[in-house]
Write a protein that holds these residues in place. Structure first.
Motif, mmCIF file in Angstrom:
data_model
loop_
_atom_site.group_PDB
_atom_site.id
_atom_site.type_symbol
_atom_site.label_atom_id
_atom_site.label_comp_id
_atom_site.label_asym_id
_atom_site.label_seq_id
_atom_site.Cartn_x
_atom_site.Cartn_y
_atom_site.Cartn_z
ATOM 1 N N LEU A 113 0.955 -1.277 0.043
ATOM 2 C CA LEU A 113 -0.122 -0.069 -0.048
ATOM 3 C C LEU A 113 1.103 1.386 -0.021
ATOM 4 N N ALA A 114 1.900 1.223 0.732
ATOM 5 C CA ALA A 114 2.925 2.327 0.765
ATOM 6 C C ALA A 114 3.539 2.690 -0.552
ATOM 7 N N GLU A 115 3.973 1.463 -1.106
ATOM 8 C CA GLU A 115 4.573 1.610 -2.599
ATOM 9 C C GLU A 115 3.679 2.191 -3.690
ATOM 10 N N ASP A 116 2.344 1.696 -3.511
ATOM 11 C CA ASP A 116 1.349 1.982 -4.890
ATOM 12 C C ASP A 116 1.028 3.636 -4.330
ATOM 13 N N SER A 117 1.092 3.884 -3.067
ATOM 14 C CA SER A 117 0.581 5.365 -2.808
ATOM 15 C C SER A 117 1.617 6.409 -3.505
ATOM 16 N N VAL A 118 3.068 6.064 -3.034
ATOM 17 C CA VAL A 118 4.073 6.598 -3.813
ATOM 18 C C VAL A 118 3.846 6.612 -5.296
ATOM 19 N N LYS A 119 3.610 5.658 -5.821
ATOM 20 C CA LYS A 119 3.694 5.533 -7.187
ATOM 21 C C LYS A 119 2.508 6.278 -8.060
ATOM 22 N N VAL A 120 1.379 6.122 -7.356
ATOM 23 C CA VAL A 120 0.084 6.813 -7.892
ATOM 24 C C VAL A 120 0.176 8.598 -7.583
ATOM 25 N N ILE A 121 0.873 8.874 -6.506
ATOM 26 C CA ILE A 121 1.085 10.323 -6.171
ATOM 27 C C ILE A 121 1.948 11.001 -7.008
ATOM 28 N N ASN A 122 3.194 10.409 -6.956
ATOM 29 C CA ASN A 122 4.116 10.796 -8.113
ATOM 30 C C ASN A 122 3.655 10.757 -9.507
ATOM 31 N N GLN A 123 3.141 9.903 -10.018
ATOM 32 C CA GLN A 123 2.610 9.891 -11.343
ATOM 33 C C GLN A 123 1.481 10.978 -11.427
ATOM 34 N N LEU A 124 0.670 11.244 -10.598
ATOM 35 C CA LEU A 124 -0.188 12.306 -10.753
ATOM 36 C C LEU A 124 0.433 13.610 -10.942
ATOM 37 N N LEU A 125 1.288 13.809 -10.162
ATOM 38 C CA LEU A 125 2.230 15.026 -9.919
ATOM 39 C C LEU A 125 3.263 15.226 -11.190
ATOM 40 N N GLU A 126 3.386 14.431 -12.167
ATOM 41 C CA GLU A 126 4.354 14.529 -13.306
ATOM 42 C C GLU A 126 3.867 15.742 -14.418
ATOM 43 N N ASP A 127 4.868 16.336 -14.598
ATOM 44 C CA ASP A 127 4.570 17.359 -15.551
ATOM 45 C C ASP A 127 3.391 18.281 -15.474
ATOM 46 N N LEU A 128 3.253 18.799 -14.233
ATOM 47 C CA LEU A 128 2.243 19.629 -14.050
ATOM 48 C C LEU A 128 2.930 21.087 -14.245
ATOM 49 N N PRO A 129 2.234 22.205 -14.432
ATOM 50 C CA PRO A 129 2.729 23.668 -14.596
ATOM 51 C C PRO A 129 3.770 23.898 -13.657
ATOM 52 N N ALA A 130 4.774 24.796 -14.082
ATOM 53 C CA ALA A 130 5.883 25.209 -13.022
ATOM 54 C C ALA A 130 5.474 26.321 -12.067
ATOM 55 N N ASP A 131 4.402 26.811 -12.414
ATOM 56 C CA ASP A 131 3.980 27.785 -11.236
ATOM 57 C C ASP A 131 2.723 27.435 -10.469
ATOM 58 N N LEU A 132 2.814 26.003 -10.220
ATOM 59 C CA LEU A 132 1.596 25.282 -9.508
ATOM 60 C C LEU A 132 2.297 24.791 -8.399
ATOM 61 N N THR A 133 1.858 25.003 -7.063
ATOM 62 C CA THR A 133 2.002 24.353 -5.829
ATOM 63 C C THR A 133 1.422 23.385 -5.706
ATOM 64 N N VAL A 134 1.967 22.155 -5.097
ATOM 65 C CA VAL A 134 1.082 21.252 -4.657
ATOM 66 C C VAL A 134 1.571 20.656 -3.481
ATOM 67 N N THR A 135 0.826 20.594 -2.367
ATOM 68 C CA THR A 135 1.310 20.140 -1.085
ATOM 69 C C THR A 135 0.430 19.046 -0.529
ATOM 70 N N THR A 136 0.736 18.354 0.496
ATOM 71 C CA THR A 136 -0.191 17.210 1.149
ATOM 72 C C THR A 136 -0.073 17.642 2.684
ATOM 73 N N HIS A 137 -1.176 17.284 3.332
ATOM 74 C CA HIS A 137 -1.368 17.330 4.729
ATOM 75 C C HIS A 137 -1.514 15.875 5.124
ATOM 76 N N ILE A 138 -0.576 15.451 6.008
ATOM 77 C CA ILE A 138 -0.560 13.983 6.758
ATOM 78 C C ILE A 138 -1.448 14.170 7.884
ATOM 79 N N CYS A 139 -2.578 13.470 7.558
ATOM 80 C CA CYS A 139 -3.801 13.760 8.710
ATOM 81 C C CYS A 139 -3.735 12.301 9.736
ATOM 82 N N ARG A 140 -4.051 12.684 10.802
ATOM 83 C CA ARG A 140 -4.266 11.556 11.778
ATOM 84 C C ARG A 140 -5.721 11.289 12.218
#
Length: 377
Positions: free
Chosen positions: A221-248
């Motif tokens: 699950l951890a490996e799949d999560s890294v793969k999917v997240i990094n895949q969706l982040l590929e080739d986004l515009p240079a002036d777009l900021t994308v962050t994440t909140h690690i929630c408990r």
């Protein structure tokens, strides 16, 4: 990731996680709508009016980026997931396992192949937020991470629509990538993906340490999560900021998960986000030891320390928070750190156990501390 090479402005030194306490006026309007006393259009007008008020309040506080408080949704995650093509609403018949409180039993399930929905209602909501955001302020759009589709039985019936799990993951990444691009086309320049999966993995990887088969399931699950997240982040515009909140977990001031970041630090360090919001408001989060592995030496990435709790009204001691920031700077340079509350104030419409006045006092404290530590205004 294209945008990581130029991002420096956001996350801002004092940042807002996302959700805000629903006003009593908005809660009353929802009750009237459910009772059939007002129309959907009348409910939306109330929502817009109340959103204007909390945007103005955030601006008055001096926040450089603002949100709509998530006033357009009931759940921080489900309302967005329901808007994707191939995802439907259903009754889970179970409460999410928060410590000391029970939730409603709504959930999401696959009803077809997952795809971008050009008519997703969040697009209209963002356009409204953008229309009431003053010049010089950035409207921040929050959405749940795609990993939220992998859990709580939401993907159980994927074999009905896909030949392989990897095909399903590829569609999820593509749907998110196209969704983020459409937000960008509408004017969004700051998007945050909220994610409880990593805190879930903290617990599960620890619990299954002596069970190789179960442990391997959560590693996957951890490996799949890294793969999917990094895949969706590929080739986004240079002036777009994308962050994440690690929630408990955040429901009526309760929580779902505990444990330090050690077991997931290397996975978090692989994520190509511009910034990570980390909850650090209590001993449940562990210490700062893993911070350097999470940051992973990326000088264009900011780690946002969630040192001010959104779960309780008592204000933290200013000097104690500054001391903790200084401690964290031994692991991550101060220039790569920022400050926020540990979570939003109302991840669901019920909200946490504090008043609106106490909420704004918390955000003011975040601002005041950041101004002193980083000499920003």
């Amino acid at each position: 990731m294209t945008n990581s090479i130029v991002q420096t402005k956001f996350p801002y030194r004092y940042d807002v996680v996302g959700s805000l306490l629903r006003t009593q006026t908005l809660k009353d309007a929802h009750a009237k709508f459910k009772a059939g006393q007002i129309t959907a259009a009348e409910l939306q007008q109330v929502q817009h009016n109340e959103t204007r008020k909390i945007v103005a309040k955030q601006v008055d506080l001096g926040l450089k980026d603002i949100t709509d408080g998530e006033f357009n949704r009931s759940w921080w995650h489900l309302d967005f997931l329901w808007g994707l093509t191939g995802v439907d609403k259903y009754d889970y018949h179970k409460s999410y396992k928060f410590h000391g409180s029970k939730t409603r039993t709504d959930n999401a399930e696959l009803s077809g192949k997952v795809a971008f929905n050009p008519d997703h209602p969040f697009f209209e909501s963002f356009q409204f937020l953008q229309s009431i955001t003053p010049d010089g302020i950035t409207p921040k759009q929050t959405i749940p991470s795609p990993t939220m589709l992998f859990r709580d039985n939401r993907s159980d019936n994927w074999p009905k629509f896909y030949d392989t799990w990897d095909q399903y993951l590829a569609d999820v990444a593509k749907a998110y990538h196209e969704t983020i691009l459409h937000f960008y086309e509408l004017g969004a320049r700051y998007i945050q993906l909220d994610d409880t999966t990593w805190a879930f993995l903290i617990s599960k990887l620890h619990e299954t340490a002596d069970d190789p088969d179960a442990h391997a399931k959560y590693i996957k699950l951890a490996e799949d999560s890294v793969k999917v997240i990094n895949q969706l982040l590929e080739d986004l515009p240079a002036d777009l900021t994308v962050t994440t909140h690690i929630c408990r977990g955040n429901f009526k001031s309760t929580f779902l998960f505990s444990g330090g970041y050690d077991g997931i630090a290397d996975y978090l360090g692989q994520l190509n986000y511009n910034g990570l919001f980390l909850e650090y408001d209590s001993e449940r989060a562990g210490d700062f030891t893993p911070l350097d592995r999470i940051w992973n030496g990326d000088k264009n990435k900011r780690i946002v320390l969630g040192l001010i709790t959104s779960k309780a009204p008592k204000l933290e001691d200013k000097d104690a928070v500054i001391n903790r920031i200084n401690q964290a700077s031994a692991k991550v340079p101060l220039e790569n750190l920022a400050l926020s509350t540990q979570c939003g104030f109302a991840s669901t419409e019920e909200g946490n156990k504090l008043t609106e006045q106490e909420q704004w006092a918390k955000l003011k404290l975040v601002r005041d501390i950041a101004e002193e530590v980083w000499n920003v205004d």
